[in-house]
Write a protein that holds these residues in place. Structure first.
Motif, PDB file in Angstrom:
ATOM      1  N   GLU A   9       0.829  -1.208   0.000  1.00 51.48           N
ATOM      2  CA  GLU A   9       0.000   0.000   0.000  1.00 51.48           C
ATOM      3  C   GLU A   9       0.859   1.252   0.000  1.00 51.48           C
ATOM      4  O   GLU A   9       0.628   2.185  -0.778  1.00 51.48           O
ATOM      5  CB  GLU A   9      -0.933   0.003   1.210  1.00 51.48           C
ATOM      6  CG  GLU A   9      -1.869   1.213   1.250  1.00 51.48           C
ATOM      7  CD  GLU A   9      -2.785   1.204   2.465  1.00 51.48           C
ATOM      8  OE1 GLU A   9      -3.614   2.121   2.583  1.00 51.48           O
ATOM      9  OE2 GLU A   9      -2.672   0.271   3.298  1.00 51.48           O
ATOM     10  N   ALA A  10       1.866   1.268   0.885  1.00 57.33           N
ATOM     11  CA  ALA A  10       2.758   2.427   0.958  1.00 57.33           C
ATOM     12  C   ALA A  10       3.550   2.586  -0.334  1.00 57.33           C
ATOM     13  O   ALA A  10       3.776   3.705  -0.811  1.00 57.33           O
ATOM     14  CB  ALA A  10       3.704   2.298   2.151  1.00 57.33           C
ATOM     15  N   ASP A  43      15.733  12.728  -4.131  1.00 55.46           N
ATOM     16  CA  ASP A  43      14.311  12.902  -4.420  1.00 55.46           C
ATOM     17  C   ASP A  43      13.518  11.710  -3.917  1.00 55.46           C
ATOM     18  O   ASP A  43      12.445  11.854  -3.316  1.00 55.46           O
ATOM     19  CB  ASP A  43      14.087  13.061  -5.932  1.00 55.46           C
ATOM     20  CG  ASP A  43      14.651  14.359  -6.482  1.00 55.46           C
ATOM     21  OD1 ASP A  43      14.639  15.363  -5.749  1.00 55.46           O
ATOM     22  OD2 ASP A  43      15.089  14.360  -7.637  1.00 55.46           O
ATOM     23  N   LEU A  44      14.055  10.507  -4.158  1.00 53.79           N
ATOM     24  CA  LEU A  44      13.369   9.291  -3.714  1.00 53.79           C
ATOM     25  C   LEU A  44      13.279   9.244  -2.195  1.00 53.79           C
ATOM     26  O   LEU A  44      12.247   8.848  -1.627  1.00 53.79           O
ATOM     27  CB  LEU A  44      14.097   8.054  -4.236  1.00 53.79           C
ATOM     28  CG  LEU A  44      14.070   7.837  -5.751  1.00 53.79           C
ATOM     29  CD1 LEU A  44      14.846   6.578  -6.123  1.00 53.79           C
ATOM     30  CD2 LEU A  44      12.645   7.737  -6.263  1.00 53.79           C
ATOM     31  N   GLU A  45      14.354   9.633  -1.523  1.00 51.31           N
ATOM     32  CA  GLU A  45      14.335   9.653  -0.056  1.00 51.31           C
ATOM     33  C   GLU A  45      13.262  10.614   0.456  1.00 51.31           C
ATOM     34  O   GLU A  45      12.560  10.315   1.426  1.00 51.31           O
ATOM     35  CB  GLU A  45      15.710  10.067   0.473  1.00 51.31           C
ATOM     36  CG  GLU A  45      16.784   9.002   0.279  1.00 51.31           C
ATOM     37  CD  GLU A  45      18.156   9.489   0.692  1.00 51.31           C
ATOM     38  OE1 GLU A  45      18.251  10.608   1.244  1.00 51.31           O
ATOM     39  OE2 GLU A  45      19.128   8.767   0.471  1.00 51.31           O
ATOM     40  N   SER A  46      13.127  11.758  -0.202  1.00 46.03           N
ATOM     41  CA  SER A  46      12.109  12.725   0.202  1.00 46.03           C
ATOM     42  C   SER A  46      10.708  12.159  -0.004  1.00 46.03           C
ATOM     43  O   SER A  46       9.825  12.331   0.851  1.00 46.03           O
ATOM     44  CB  SER A  46      12.261  14.023  -0.610  1.00 46.03           C
ATOM     45  OG  SER A  46      13.456  14.690  -0.275  1.00 46.03           O
ATOM     46  N   LEU A  47      10.506  11.472  -1.136  1.00 44.24           N
ATOM     47  CA  LEU A  47       9.196  10.883  -1.417  1.00 44.24           C
ATOM     48  C   LEU A  47       8.817   9.843  -0.370  1.00 44.24           C
ATOM     49  O   LEU A  47       7.694   9.837   0.145  1.00 44.24           O
ATOM     50  CB  LEU A  47       9.199  10.241  -2.805  1.00 44.24           C
ATOM     51  CG  LEU A  47       9.192  11.168  -4.017  1.00 44.24           C
ATOM     52  CD1 LEU A  47       9.276  10.346  -5.297  1.00 44.24           C
ATOM     53  CD2 LEU A  47       7.947  12.028  -4.039  1.00 44.24           C
ATOM     54  N   VAL A  48       9.767   8.953  -0.060  1.00 45.26           N
ATOM     55  CA  VAL A  48       9.485   7.889   0.903  1.00 45.26           C
ATOM     56  C   VAL A  48       9.282   8.468   2.293  1.00 45.26           C
ATOM     57  O   VAL A  48       8.374   8.056   3.027  1.00 45.26           O
ATOM     58  CB  VAL A  48      10.624   6.844   0.909  1.00 45.26           C
ATOM     59  CG1 VAL A  48      10.409   5.828   2.014  1.00 45.26           C
ATOM     60  CG2 VAL A  48      10.702   6.146  -0.442  1.00 45.26           C
ATOM     61  N   LEU A 106       6.021   8.013   4.690  1.00 44.27           N
ATOM     62  CA  LEU A 106       6.070   7.496   6.053  1.00 44.27           C
ATOM     63  C   LEU A 106       5.478   8.491   7.048  1.00 44.27           C
ATOM     64  O   LEU A 106       4.845   8.093   8.032  1.00 44.27           O
ATOM     65  CB  LEU A 106       7.518   7.157   6.435  1.00 44.27           C
ATOM     66  CG  LEU A 106       8.158   6.016   5.637  1.00 44.27           C
ATOM     67  CD1 LEU A 106       9.618   5.846   6.035  1.00 44.27           C
ATOM     68  CD2 LEU A 106       7.398   4.717   5.852  1.00 44.27           C
ATOM     69  N   ARG A 107       5.685   9.783   6.799  1.00 37.99           N
ATOM     70  CA  ARG A 107       5.103  10.797   7.686  1.00 37.99           C
ATOM     71  C   ARG A 107       3.581  10.777   7.612  1.00 37.99           C
ATOM     72  O   ARG A 107       2.890  11.018   8.609  1.00 37.99           O
ATOM     73  CB  ARG A 107       5.625  12.193   7.317  1.00 37.99           C
ATOM     74  CG  ARG A 107       7.034  12.483   7.784  1.00 37.99           C
ATOM     75  CD  ARG A 107       7.356  13.954   7.657  1.00 37.99           C
ATOM     76  NE  ARG A 107       7.524  14.364   6.277  1.00 37.99           N
ATOM     77  CZ  ARG A 107       8.691  14.414   5.634  1.00 37.99           C
ATOM     78  NH1 ARG A 107       9.793  14.036   6.254  1.00 37.99           N
ATOM     79  NH2 ARG A 107       8.769  14.816   4.388  1.00 37.99           N
ATOM     80  N   MET A 108       3.051  10.459   6.461  1.00 41.57           N
ATOM     81  CA  MET A 108       1.600  10.460   6.270  1.00 41.57           C
ATOM     82  C   MET A 108       0.905   9.306   6.992  1.00 41.57           C
ATOM     83  O   MET A 108      -0.303   9.344   7.217  1.00 41.57           O
ATOM     84  CB  MET A 108       1.268  10.410   4.774  1.00 41.57           C
ATOM     85  CG  MET A 108       1.639  11.675   4.022  1.00 41.57           C
ATOM     86  SD  MET A 108       1.326  11.539   2.247  1.00 41.57           S
ATOM     87  CE  MET A 108      -0.464  11.390   2.230  1.00 41.57           C
ATOM     88  N   GLU A 109       1.667   8.277   7.364  1.00 33.99           N
ATOM     89  CA  GLU A 109       1.069   7.109   8.004  1.00 33.99           C
ATOM     90  C   GLU A 109       0.591   7.403   9.424  1.00 33.99           C
ATOM     91  O   GLU A 109      -0.220   6.657   9.972  1.00 33.99           O
ATOM     92  CB  GLU A 109       2.069   5.953   8.019  1.00 33.99           C
ATOM     93  CG  GLU A 109       2.359   5.380   6.626  1.00 33.99           C
ATOM     94  CD  GLU A 109       3.308   4.206   6.673  1.00 33.99           C
ATOM     95  OE1 GLU A 109       3.831   3.919   7.778  1.00 33.99           O
ATOM     96  OE2 GLU A 109       3.540   3.581   5.626  1.00 33.99           O
TER      97      GLU A 109
END
Length: 376
Positions: free
Chosen positions: A202-203, A225-230, A234-237
């Motif tokens: 899901e994530a 950029d990928l680190e920022s996206l992930v 994770l913050r949204m969870e």
């Protein structure tokens, strides 16, 4: 007196004795003399593990710690990224990699899985809100970057010419795979795995959707950029309130206004608008009106994680409420949106902390909130 004290506590059963330079005042020569004197003048020192605790006020914490290890100390108190009071403590990653890289000098092993260093550094930075400086040894963005033409030529011909460590030994992927709008979910998943991220399906789906949206705005997607996206995913969870929409109007001779729509704890849609001294101020005023929890913004920082006009902007903020500080981070190619995300992240942490302590029992959206509940 110190020798007598150490001998007495060891006789009394102490198995570890800690020698501290708590204010980071000692030079390497002075600290070396102190440790050597202890090793030579405390008769029962071999019965205890000698530990050191060095602070970095003069930038010598790692150097002093390594000198102590060379003289027989077998425990070093240190921290990831060197975080700590004032100028910080000795940096764990620097000590571990110094011992590993200069095994010829020290002849010691730490047992640390060094491939986890980079990921751990980023995690600590994310959780604490303390940004890792680009020129930080081992884990900084420039630690393995070569700009000089001579250096680049040497790297192509023989990497060990200018790199005393393989980036992979600290968990930095060596491949230069570039992702873009045509990259598929498999390549996206593989790159995240190389960076040390393991997401649920899901994530991963949410992160891949955000990746595709970013790829429409940027030609090439970097690891940062990928680190920022992930990190954003994770913050949204752990959100109580979710940011759904931000719209601003601003200019050098106009009123600054913002309209914000949030998703509440029970899925309800909350919206409001406000004026401010600037677009970010207007957005924050709207969010405060909707959520209604008093706080004070005490720190606001913006950083671009890569070069170029299309770089992702990362916003770091700190808010204060009832004497406690809460950190928030947000990332977006739109710096106003990143600012809104960071504020929501900090407020959600504040709400969760108050709920955990019993100060806030539940979020009552049926109360007298200034925000307009859509559909009402």
């Amino acid at each position: 007196f110190l020798y007598q004290l150490l001998e007495a506590v060891i006789d009394a059963g102490a198995v570890t004795v800690n020698i501290a330079d708590t204010v980071g005042y000692s030079t390497v020569n002075e600290f070396s003399s102190l440790i050597r004197g202890i090793m030579d003048n405390v008769p029962n020192i071999h019965k205890a593990c000698v530990s050191v605790h060095c602070h970095d006020d003069l930038g010598l914490a790692v150097a002093n710690s390594l000198e102590a290890v060379r003289l027989g100390v077998r425990q070093v108190e240190c921290t990831i990224n060197g975080i700590g009071e004032r100028a910080g403590n000795a940096a764990l990653e620097e000590i571990v990699m110094a011992l590993k890289t200069r095994h010829d000098l020290f002849g010691l092993d730490t047992g640390v899985d060094t491939t986890q260093i980079y990921k751990t550094s980023r995690m600590v930075s994310e959780l604490t809100g303390f940004v890792v400086q680009p020129n930080k040894a081992i884990v900084g963005a420039n630690a393995f970057r070569h700009q000089s033409g001579i250096h680049q030529d040497g790297m192509v011909k023989e990497s060990s010419t200018y790199e005393i460590m393989d980036p992979r030994t600290v968990g930095i992927p060596a491949s230069s795979l570039v992702l873009g709008k045509l990259s598929g979910k498999h390549a996206f998943r593989e790159r995240l795995a190389e960076l040390g991220f393991a997401l649920s399906e899901e994530a991963l789906g949410h992160a891949f959707k955000a990746f595709k949206e970013l790829a429409d705005k940027k030609r090439e997607i970097t690891d940062r950029d990928l680190e920022s996206l992930v990190s954003e995913e994770l913050r949204m969870e752990t959100q109580v309130y979710k940011l759904d929409h931000v719209d601003v109007s601003c200019g050098d001779h106009s009123l600054h206004s913002a309209a914000v729509r949030l998703i509440g704890p029970s899925g309800e849609v909350l919206a409001d608008a406000a004026l401010g001294t600037g677009p970010v101020d207007a957005v924050y005023k709207v969010i405060n009106r909707i959520i209604g929890i008093p706080n004070t913004l005490v720190e606001f920082n913006i950083n671009a994680n890569t070069e170029g006009f299309d770089a992702i902007g990362e916003v770091l903020i700190r808010i204060e409420s009832d004497g406690r500080m809460y950190t928030g981070r947000g990332a977006s190619t739109d710096i106003v949106v990143a600012s809104a995300k960071a504020y929501m992240n900090a407020l959600n942490r504040l709400i969760l902390a108050k709920q955990a302590s019993g100060e806030l029992q539940s979020i009552d959206i049926e109360g007298n909130r200034p925000g307009i509940r859509e559909g009402a």
